[in-house]
Design a protein around this motif. Structure first.
Motif, short mmCIF file in Angstrom:
data_model
loop_
_atom_site.label_atom_id
_atom_site.label_comp_id
_atom_site.label_asym_id
_atom_site.label_seq_id
_atom_site.Cartn_x
_atom_site.Cartn_y
_atom_site.Cartn_z
N HIS A 123 -32.17 -65.09 39.66
CA HIS A 123 -32.89 -63.98 40.43
C HIS A 123 -31.20 -63.79 41.42
CE1 HIS A 123 -33.87 -63.95 44.72
NE2 HIS A 123 -34.53 -64.72 44.18
N HIS A 124 -29.90 -62.57 40.92
CA HIS A 124 -29.68 -61.76 42.18
C HIS A 124 -28.82 -63.39 42.64
CE1 HIS A 124 -32.45 -59.62 43.64
NE2 HIS A 124 -31.55 -58.65 43.40
N ALA A 125 -28.49 -63.97 41.31
CA ALA A 125 -27.91 -65.59 41.30
C ALA A 125 -25.94 -65.45 41.00
CB ALA A 125 -28.47 -66.31 40.43
N TYR A 126 -25.24 -64.17 42.11
CA TYR A 126 -23.77 -63.78 41.79
C TYR A 126 -23.49 -63.97 43.08
CZ TYR A 126 -27.01 -59.75 41.47
OH TYR A 126 -27.81 -58.50 41.66
N LEU A 127 -22.18 -63.70 43.25
CA LEU A 127 -21.74 -63.60 44.27
C LEU A 127 -22.08 -62.45 45.68
CD1 LEU A 127 -18.00 -64.30 43.70
CD2 LEU A 127 -19.41 -66.19 44.95
N SER A 128 -22.50 -62.77 46.58
CA SER A 128 -22.97 -61.32 47.39
C SER A 128 -24.16 -60.98 46.96
CB SER A 128 -22.42 -60.52 47.42
OG SER A 128 -21.24 -60.14 47.84
N GLY A 129 -24.98 -62.21 45.71
CA GLY A 129 -26.35 -61.26 45.40
C GLY A 129 -27.64 -62.14 47.10
N TYR A 130 -27.25 -62.39 47.50
CA TYR A 130 -28.22 -63.24 48.76
C TYR A 130 -27.75 -61.53 49.53
CZ TYR A 130 -29.87 -64.75 53.14
OH TYR A 130 -29.54 -64.76 54.69
N HIS A 158 -43.77 -61.01 52.22
CA HIS A 158 -43.91 -61.87 51.03
C HIS A 158 -43.74 -61.01 50.52
CE1 HIS A 158 -45.43 -63.92 48.20
NE2 HIS A 158 -46.26 -62.93 47.67
N HIS A 159 -44.11 -60.03 49.69
CA HIS A 159 -44.54 -58.79 48.97
C HIS A 159 -43.19 -58.48 48.70
CE1 HIS A 159 -48.86 -59.79 47.56
NE2 HIS A 159 -49.19 -59.64 47.97
N ALA A 160 -42.93 -58.00 49.63
CA ALA A 160 -41.26 -57.52 49.54
C ALA A 160 -40.41 -57.75 48.29
CB ALA A 160 -40.61 -56.72 50.39
N ASP A 161 -40.41 -59.36 49.08
CA ASP A 161 -39.60 -60.50 48.18
C ASP A 161 -39.61 -60.39 47.35
OD1 ASP A 161 -37.97 -62.63 48.57
OD2 ASP A 161 -38.80 -64.33 48.46
N ASP A 162 -41.03 -60.68 47.07
CA ASP A 162 -41.68 -61.10 45.46
C ASP A 162 -40.74 -60.34 45.13
OD1 ASP A 162 -42.89 -62.82 43.05
OD2 ASP A 162 -44.23 -61.51 43.72
N LEU A 163 -41.13 -58.73 45.27
CA LEU A 163 -41.34 -57.33 43.85
C LEU A 163 -39.91 -57.52 43.63
CD1 LEU A 163 -41.79 -55.13 42.31
CD2 LEU A 163 -41.29 -53.66 44.71
N ASP A 164 -38.54 -57.46 44.85
CA ASP A 164 -36.85 -57.67 44.80
C ASP A 164 -36.65 -58.70 43.71
OD1 ASP A 164 -34.60 -55.98 44.93
OD2 ASP A 164 -34.10 -58.09 45.95
N ALA A 165 -37.03 -59.30 43.74
CA ALA A 165 -36.60 -61.06 42.96
C ALA A 165 -37.44 -60.89 41.62
CB ALA A 165 -37.45 -62.16 43.32
N LYS A 166 -38.65 -60.11 41.57
CA LYS A 166 -39.37 -59.89 39.87
C LYS A 166 -38.09 -58.65 39.38
CE LYS A 166 -43.50 -63.21 39.84
NZ LYS A 166 -42.89 -63.96 41.43
N MET A 167 -38.32 -58.00 40.22
CA MET A 167 -37.49 -56.29 39.48
C MET A 167 -36.71 -56.92 39.19
SD MET A 167 -37.99 -53.49 38.97
CE MET A 167 -38.51 -52.58 40.18
N GLN A 168 -35.41 -57.72 39.75
CA GLN A 168 -33.89 -57.75 39.43
C GLN A 168 -33.64 -59.45 37.99
OE1 GLN A 168 -31.70 -60.78 38.74
NE2 GLN A 168 -30.01 -59.18 38.61
N MET A 169 -34.82 -59.98 38.02
CA MET A 169 -35.42 -60.33 37.01
C MET A 169 -35.73 -59.70 35.61
SD MET A 169 -37.28 -63.91 38.45
CE MET A 169 -37.11 -64.16 40.00
N MET A 170 -36.14 -58.67 36.09
CA MET A 170 -36.90 -58.32 34.68
C MET A 170 -35.48 -57.00 34.48
SD MET A 170 -40.21 -55.67 34.07
CE MET A 170 -41.24 -57.24 33.60
N VAL A 171 -34.88 -56.21 35.41
CA VAL A 171 -34.26 -55.80 34.69
C VAL A 171 -33.12 -56.09 34.46
CG1 VAL A 171 -32.12 -54.66 35.68
CG2 VAL A 171 -34.21 -54.09 36.66
N ALA A 172 -32.82 -57.68 34.87
CA ALA A 172 -31.65 -58.40 33.81
C ALA A 172 -32.01 -59.22 32.16
CB ALA A 172 -31.04 -59.72 34.88
N ALA A 173 -33.40 -59.84 32.45
CA ALA A 173 -34.45 -59.68 31.22
C ALA A 173 -33.35 -58.88 29.77
CB ALA A 173 -35.32 -60.18 31.16
#
Length: 339
Positions: free
Chosen positions: A163-170, A290-305
């Motif tokens: 997730h967010h594996a690009y420049l400024s993704g952090y 925790h849940h805010a972090d997990d949601l954002d990571a998985k949402m970006q993964m789903m959108v990218a997929a």
């Protein structure tokens, strides 16, 4: 001479141009007759072109002995569309020189970037910290860590993959987590006004902003994106985040309880031991982060997929970061009009 400087991803069929590109791959293969040849791949951030260098090519010796994967080159080449995909006919090639920066060469040119402006994301994070963290010592600690690492945080990816594996993704990820955690904390303050101790918006926001700060030491930003450092591989970002926090807190007047709570948010934000968390969230602010972090990571993964999946049909394949098919949906049923 005509200025031929362009970008690889902008070139069209038959165009001759000068451009900067990264040698992303080089493989030694053989023809049916057993003659060796090289298959090379040059890329920029938006395009990769793979093609053969045959043994009788004028570039064969250089491809064998001089061209190094991971090195940038300036090429003069013609792009040709073939039955095997786009290929390059190289006229000239040389490694990057110091003077090329004046012509627009950027050593991070091949790494994909966030679609959001890093300056604006950084400033918004600091504004949220200023507005929502009431404890002045906690506020100074959070802002101080970010300002001390501003230049690196502006470019840092959130991960090497997933997730967010690009420049400024952090910054994109942390800002999303902080926005969501802030909204959730504000809602639960209203829902549970009698909670003892009361839910602390400032602790929630500070934890959200710092939850991934250990990635400063876990990841190194290179030409192709993020790579793991030795300490990132051996220790990981969770414990290194706690280290950064403790080091920054030396000499601070921050209360021991607030420091302990912030440490816990950092070490528990991934919740499960198999995800790298030594402890699960053990108070409300940590649970929210925790849940805010997990949601954002998985949402970006789903959108990218969904965006990257080449298949057709109602579902994507399961070859994605979530390792599951994702429902895109079929055509909506046709509604017959009443007569």
């Amino acid at each position: 001479m005509e200025n031929l400087l362009t970008q690889l991803h902008e070139m069209t069929n038959g165009q001759l141009g000068d451009f900067f590109a990264l040698l992303a791959d080089k493989q030694v293969l053989a023809t049916k007759d057993g003659k060796p040849y090289y298959r090379v791949s040059f890329c920029d951030a938006k395009r990769e072109v793979s093609f053969p260098i045959w043994s009788d090519s004028t570039h064969a010796a250089a491809a064998k002995d001089a061209w190094q994967v991971g090195t940038f080159y300036k090429l003069r080449a013609e792009l040709r569309e073939t039955n095997y995909g786009p290929q390059l006919e190289i006229h000239r090639i040389r490694p990057i020189e110091d003077g090329d920066k004046a012509d627009g060469f950027d050593p991070l040119m091949c790494a994909p970037r966030s679609r959001f402006d890093p300056e604006a994301m950084f400033d918004e994070l600091m504004e949220i910290a200023n507005t929502c963290i009431a404890d002045e010592h906690l506020k100074a600690l959070v802002i101080g860590i970010y300002e001390a690492n501003r230049e690196e945080l502006m470019l840092l990816p959130a991960a090497q993959f997933n997730h967010h594996a690009y420049l400024s993704g952090y910054l994109e990820h942390v800002l999303n987590v902080t926005r969501n955690a802030k909204v959730l904390a504000e809602q639960y303050v209203v829902l549970y006004p009698d909670m003892v101790p009361p839910l602390d918006l400032g602790v929630t926001v500070a934890g959200a902003i710092l939850h991934d700060i250990g990635k400063l030491r876990e990841l190194h930003t290179g030409p192709a994106g993020a790579n793991y450092t030795a300490s990132g591989t051996l220790i990981g970002h969770v414990l290194q985040g706690r280290d950064i926090l403790r080091e920054a807190a030396v000499g601070s007047e921050l209360s021991p309880d607030l420091l302990l709570r912030l440490e816990h948010i950092i070490v528990s934000h991934q919740r499960l031991p198999e995800w790298g968390a030594p402890k699960p969230p053990m108070f409300p602010e940590a649970l929210i982060v925790h849940h805010a972090d997990d949601l954002d990571a998985k949402m970006q993964m789903m959108v990218a997929a969904i965006a990257d999946d080449p298949t057709e049909g109602d579902f994507t394949s399961k070859r994605n970061a979530l390792r599951q098919p994702i429902y895109r949906g079929g055509a909506l049923p046709k509604v017959e009009e009443e007569i």
